[in-house]
Design a protein around this motif. Structure first.
Motif, mmCIF file in Angstrom:
data_model
loop_
_atom_site.group_PDB
_atom_site.id
_atom_site.type_symbol
_atom_site.label_atom_id
_atom_site.label_comp_id
_atom_site.label_asym_id
_atom_site.label_seq_id
_atom_site.Cartn_x
_atom_site.Cartn_y
_atom_site.Cartn_z
ATOM 1 N N TRP A 1 0.801 -1.221 0.000
ATOM 2 C CA TRP A 1 0.000 0.000 0.000
ATOM 3 C C TRP A 1 0.837 1.276 0.000
ATOM 4 N N GLY A 2 1.705 1.420 0.991
ATOM 5 C CA GLY A 2 2.458 2.673 1.130
ATOM 6 C C GLY A 2 3.364 2.976 -0.048
ATOM 7 N N PRO A 3 4.354 2.120 -0.330
ATOM 8 C CA PRO A 3 5.247 2.370 -1.469
ATOM 9 C C PRO A 3 4.496 2.438 -2.797
ATOM 10 N N GLY A 4 3.455 1.613 -2.940
ATOM 11 C CA GLY A 4 2.707 1.591 -4.194
ATOM 12 C C GLY A 4 2.043 2.918 -4.501
ATOM 13 N N ILE A 5 1.363 3.486 -3.520
ATOM 14 C CA ILE A 5 0.681 4.767 -3.732
ATOM 15 C C ILE A 5 1.693 5.887 -3.955
ATOM 16 N N VAL A 6 2.811 5.844 -3.217
ATOM 17 C CA VAL A 6 3.869 6.860 -3.408
ATOM 18 C C VAL A 6 4.413 6.803 -4.838
ATOM 19 N N VAL A 7 4.682 5.596 -5.332
ATOM 20 C CA VAL A 7 5.219 5.433 -6.693
ATOM 21 C C VAL A 7 4.210 5.914 -7.738
ATOM 22 N N LEU A 8 2.921 5.592 -7.535
ATOM 23 C CA LEU A 8 1.887 6.035 -8.467
ATOM 24 C C LEU A 8 1.835 7.557 -8.557
ATOM 25 N N ILE A 9 1.815 8.209 -7.398
ATOM 26 C CA ILE A 9 1.732 9.677 -7.371
ATOM 27 C C ILE A 9 2.991 10.307 -7.944
ATOM 28 N N LEU A 10 4.151 9.772 -7.536
ATOM 29 C CA LEU A 10 5.422 10.328 -7.997
ATOM 30 C C LEU A 10 5.555 10.215 -9.515
ATOM 31 N N SER A 11 5.170 9.074 -10.077
ATOM 32 C CA SER A 11 5.248 8.884 -11.528
ATOM 33 C C SER A 11 4.329 9.861 -12.252
ATOM 34 N N TRP A 12 3.133 10.039 -11.728
ATOM 35 C CA TRP A 12 2.172 10.967 -12.342
ATOM 36 C C TRP A 12 2.729 12.388 -12.336
ATOM 37 N N VAL A 13 3.289 12.812 -11.204
ATOM 38 C CA VAL A 13 3.817 14.180 -11.079
ATOM 39 C C VAL A 13 5.036 14.396 -11.968
ATOM 40 N N ILE A 14 5.985 13.444 -11.931
ATOM 41 C CA ILE A 14 7.223 13.599 -12.716
ATOM 42 C C ILE A 14 6.927 13.639 -14.210
ATOM 43 N N THR A 15 6.086 12.725 -14.689
ATOM 44 C CA THR A 15 5.814 12.688 -16.128
ATOM 45 C C THR A 15 4.981 13.885 -16.572
ATOM 46 N N LEU A 16 4.131 14.419 -15.694
ATOM 47 C CA LEU A 16 3.406 15.651 -16.031
ATOM 48 C C LEU A 16 4.388 16.816 -16.139
ATOM 49 N N TYR A 17 5.352 16.855 -15.242
ATOM 50 C CA TYR A 17 6.365 17.923 -15.270
ATOM 51 C C TYR A 17 7.218 17.842 -16.534
ATOM 52 N N THR A 18 7.654 16.642 -16.912
ATOM 53 C CA THR A 18 8.490 16.511 -18.108
ATOM 54 C C THR A 18 7.681 16.784 -19.383
ATOM 55 N N LEU A 19 6.387 16.477 -19.359
ATOM 56 C CA LEU A 19 5.538 16.845 -20.495
ATOM 57 C C LEU A 19 5.434 18.368 -20.628
ATOM 58 N N TRP A 20 5.295 19.045 -19.477
ATOM 59 C CA TRP A 20 5.252 20.509 -19.476
ATOM 60 C C TRP A 20 6.532 21.073 -20.091
ATOM 61 N N GLN A 21 7.663 20.478 -19.739
ATOM 62 C CA GLN A 21 8.930 20.928 -20.308
ATOM 63 C C GLN A 21 8.941 20.788 -21.829
ATOM 64 N N MET A 22 8.469 19.672 -22.336
ATOM 65 C CA MET A 22 8.485 19.445 -23.772
ATOM 66 C C MET A 22 7.555 20.407 -24.509
ATOM 67 N N VAL A 23 6.395 20.671 -23.908
ATOM 68 C CA VAL A 23 5.462 21.631 -24.510
ATOM 69 C C VAL A 23 6.097 23.020 -24.559
ATOM 70 N N GLN A 24 6.803 23.401 -23.489
ATOM 71 C CA GLN A 24 7.449 24.714 -23.437
ATOM 72 C C GLN A 24 8.605 24.822 -24.431
ATOM 73 N N MET A 25 9.317 23.720 -24.644
ATOM 74 C CA MET A 25 10.498 23.751 -25.509
ATOM 75 C C MET A 25 10.159 23.628 -26.994
ATOM 76 N N HIS A 26 8.922 23.323 -27.316
ATOM 77 C CA HIS A 26 8.520 23.134 -28.711
ATOM 78 C C HIS A 26 8.838 24.354 -29.580
ATOM 79 N N GLU A 27 8.621 25.543 -29.028
ATOM 80 C CA GLU A 27 8.868 26.781 -29.790
ATOM 81 C C GLU A 27 9.797 27.735 -29.037
ATOM 82 N N MET A 28 10.783 27.189 -28.366
ATOM 83 C CA MET A 28 11.645 28.054 -27.555
ATOM 84 C C MET A 28 12.581 28.907 -28.417
ATOM 85 N N VAL A 29 12.811 28.492 -29.678
ATOM 86 C CA VAL A 29 13.614 29.290 -30.609
ATOM 87 C C VAL A 29 12.658 30.080 -31.501
ATOM 88 N N PRO A 30 12.692 31.405 -31.475
ATOM 89 C CA PRO A 30 11.761 32.214 -32.278
ATOM 90 C C PRO A 30 11.797 31.827 -33.759
#
Length: 401
Positions: A18-47
């Motif tokens: 229960w404990g490690p499982g829920i932590v891993v689920l939440i952590l994976s969701w947060v990390i991959t959302l953050y890295t997706l945000w980075q990719m969306v931001q970098m798509h047009e970072m060069v004018p």
């Protein structure tokens, strides 16, 4: 966003608790959302320039040649591994439907069901482009949401009292060694659920963009909506599935459900429809890459025969690997760590540090380095657990059975 990996999340929970499982689920969701945000931001970072492919972003960060050598093999591994897993998933779901709807029929080998699923892919593989499979892709998306909902709703309705056998939440194995390797495999199972990073830039490339209204605005809104839906699918399936079945849960939650039979059969049919479309979504870029290589590097003449040969051969190879290694849980653990961890967990962070150069020891700097360390560890340990799982499963498996 919602892939067939969601079906293995209760199984992953059974190896983490229960404990490690829920932590891993939440952590994976947060990390991959953050890295997706980075990719969306970098798509047009060069004018005036848009990075429409993952490898183009890699080339900008690492250099023309090195960027290709780093990113393209990673993307290929992700796309090929997903196609193999979807072959296994489609075959197993077909077999489950047959068992439910015709329980007094002669059993048919899993090998044949994988071949039946592959026969549809032989046809779909020859459609011209992404636009020609858009209706299949839309249907697949609806199906993935539907079978995820059925998985947790039927489990909840079933309840612990109706589960097969006593429900236990202790770790499955009795030895520390087995538990550690199973935990590694479970990490890969969770990582396998997040594969969208490999096509996010291609998706963003289809959105109109102007200096006043850059594509990152609507794209980020789409990502947020998608991730809310992901959470509504992944977390209930993982938590309720584990709550109802404990460590007796199958590596595919739908295989643990038996009644009502017509709903379970329907859910498996939805899985089949979903992976039919999803296979092509990840196979199309591979077709394009191989055909381009054949024409530009080997100097073959572009023709219908070349196209037919490449696509038929690719489907046949993924089918044969699926037949030889039809181990859903082990394959997810291995490929989740080996193929998906780099592109989804830490490669965007490395590129961000190179091109954005955040302040040393600042919040952005620390956040990216934490994601990198977690991703690299996942990249190392998950394939070890997955490979061990495959080897143990293969001991009791007869080829083409």
């Amino acid at each position: 966003m919602v892939g067939a990996g969601v079906l293995s999340l209760p199984y992953a929970m059974s190896h983490m608790g229960w404990g490690p499982g829920i932590v891993v689920l939440i952590l994976s969701w947060v990390i991959t959302l953050y890295t997706l945000w980075q990719m969306v931001q970098m798509h047009e970072m060069v004018p005036g320039k848009r990075f429409d492919r993952y490898h183009e972003l890699g080339q900008y960060a690492f250099g023309e040649k090195l960027g290709l050598y780093i990113v393209v093999p990673q993307q290929l591994m992700v796309e090929v591994s997903l196609c193999i897993v979807y072959m296994v998933t489609g075959g197993r779901s077909l077999m489950k439907v047959h068992e439910i709807l015709c329980d007094d029929c002669q059993p048919i080998r899993l090998t044949y069901w994988i071949m039946i699923f592959a026969s549809v892919q032989f046809f779909l593989a020859h459609l011209p482009n992404f636009n020609s499979i858009s209706s299949v892709s839309l249907l697949a998306a609806v199906m993935s949401l539907t079978y995820s909902t059925i998985a947790w709703a039927v489990s909840l309705r079933m309840g612990i009292q109706n589960a097969v056998g006593p429900v236990e939440y202790c770790l499955k194995s009795k030895t520390t060694t087995d538990n550690v390797f199973n935990f590694f495999n479970a990490l890969g199972d969770v990582a396998f659920s997040y594969a969208a990073h490999n096509v996010v830039l291609e998706i963003q490339a289809t959105i109109p963009s102007t200096p006043e209204k850059p594509s990152k605005g609507p794209m980020w809104k789409g990502v947020v909506v998608a991730y809310i839906i992901v959470a509504l699918c992944y977390f209930p399936v993982a938590i309720i599935g584990y709550y109802v079945f404990g460590n007796n849960v199958e590596d595919n939650i739908l295989l643990s459900l038996e009644k009502p039979s017509w709903i379970i059969a329907s859910a498996n049919i939805f899985v089949i429809i979903h992976v039919m479309g999803a296979y092509q979504v990840f196979a199309m870029p591979v077709f394009d890459m191989i055909e381009t290589f054949m024409v530009k590097k080997i100097k073959l003449k572009p023709s219908g025969f070349l196209r037919y040969s490449v696509r038929t051969t690719y489907v046949a190879i993924t089918m044969m690997i699926a037949i030889v290694l039809p181990f859903f849980g082990g394959l997810l653990g291995f490929f989740g760590g080996f193929a998906l961890a780099p592109t989804s967990y830490y490669l965007p962070c490395i590129i961000w540090l190179i091109v954005k150069k955040p302040k040393r020891f600042g919040l952005s700097w620390w956040t990216n380095w934490v994601c990198i360390v977690i991703g690299v560890l996942l990249n190392i340990v998950a394939p070890i657990g997955g490979l061990r799982n495959i080897i143990l499963s293969a001991k009791n498996y007869r080829l083409f059975s």
